[in-house]
Write a protein that holds these residues in place. Structure first.
Motif: not given
Length: 345
Positions: A45-46, A191-194, A220-222
């Protein structure tokens, strides 16, 4: 087993069904086993912030100097009706779903994936065939193409629209009003791309990694988890049996005993303090033992880290067990004696 200086080979997931004494060697092994770098899920993620690029549904404000007839309010203007997405409409040229924008003289031009300066140069080149030395300015008047979603323990859950400022994880949480007092900074999921990654902000700071390096992508879901999801249970011969919330994923054995009022002075066996940890579902738990009769044990309890769902249990002294058994037997015996006396006066 005989209690000694036994240290399991894996202090993170110790063997089940074995009593492990809390000793200086065990505490040192715990400290040595702490992660020295972020996990592979978080490492992916960085990244480095990049300039914002135009996307579908963005609204562009295009100005050609000395040509007022080409202003947006003289050509295409998006509707001024209420926007169901909650984003205020703005005058300008809307980028279509195919990434193209319509502009006088040059027709449809593909601008998706371009920065403002790149789109400006492209439109200027196209207009040069119709206007002598055109001076063009392009800026994004309304950002509509990308958004992320923040929910959980934040003050204003909802969608966060990407702008020219990099949408990092702290930026998204800050736009959502920040983390509430019951939010857990050590338990944030992205959550990204399941695929869901767990982010521990406290651990990142300890490792010297700036959380602003975590860049969000559209969709994205945070989720900021609650501290209620991370509890330690203290029971047995304790002043106040209770369930304690961890502080951003951290709580020592000494803190747990202190916040629960400490062992009961009259009934607790301070040499028999246990920490019961379910390492794997369906298998016997791992059990840690602390002999607090020794004052130096309190120092060990301060450095022994608990984990979520741990159970701290304090045994009673043998006399207490005996008294409790007698208190259960005596009423029945007395009742039997009264009955016998009644039947045989």
């Amino acid at each position: 087993m005989t209690l000694g200086q036994y240290v399991p080979g894996d202090v993170i997931s110790p063997p089940q069904g074995v009593i492990i004494p809390i000793s200086p060697a065990l505490v040192q092994a715990q400290q040595s086993a702490r992660p020295r770098e972020v996990s592979a899920d978080v490492r992916r993620l960085l990244g480095t912030a990049r300039p914002y690029t135009i996307g579908p549904s963005d609204v562009l404000y295009i100005v050609v100097y000395d040509h007022p007839e080409l202003l947006p309010n003289a050509g295409a203007v998006i509707s001024q009706q209420v926007d169901p997405t909650g984003i205020s409409p703005a005058p300008g040229f809307t980028v279509g779903a195919d990434g193209q924008v319509s502009y006088p003289f040059i027709g449809r031009v593909r601008v998706a994936g371009l920065t403002e300066i790149e789109a400006q140069d492209l439109i200027q080149q196209r207009l040069a065939r119709f206007i002598k030395e055109p001076q063009v300015s392009v800026r994004i008047n309304s950002y509509r193409s990308r958004r992320a979603y923040v929910d959980g323990e934040v003050r204003s859950p909802g969608s966060q629209v990407f702008t020219d400022l990099p949408m990092t994880l702290p930026e998204a949480i800050n736009r959502a009003g920040g983390i509430t007092p019951v939010g857990d900074r050590s338990f944030i999921t992205l959550t990204r791309a399941n695929q869901t990654s767990i982010i521990n902000l406290m651990q990142l700071q300890e490792l010297g990694i700036n959380p602003n390096q975590i860049l969000l992508e559209s969709g994205d879901l945070v989720t900021v988890r609650s501290r209620d999801d991370s509890k330690v249970f203290v029971m047995g011969e304790i002043a106040r049996p209770t369930a304690l919330q961890m502080r951003n994923g951290q709580l020592s054995l000494n803190e747990a005993l202190g916040e629960a009022g400490g062992p009961s002075l009259n009934t607790a066996n301070s040499s028999q303090i246990y920490v019961i940890r379910n390492v794997e579902v369906g298998k016997p738990p791992a059990v840690f033992h602390l002999n607090a009769n020794n004052p130096t044990a309190l120092a060990l309890a301060e450095t022994f880290s608990l984990r979520s769902r741990d159970v701290v249990y304090i045994d009673p002294v043998p006399l207490v067990n005996w008294n409790r058994i007698i208190s259960l037997i005596l009423p029945s015996a007395q009742a039997a004696a009264v009955t016998r006396t009644t039947l045989n006066p």
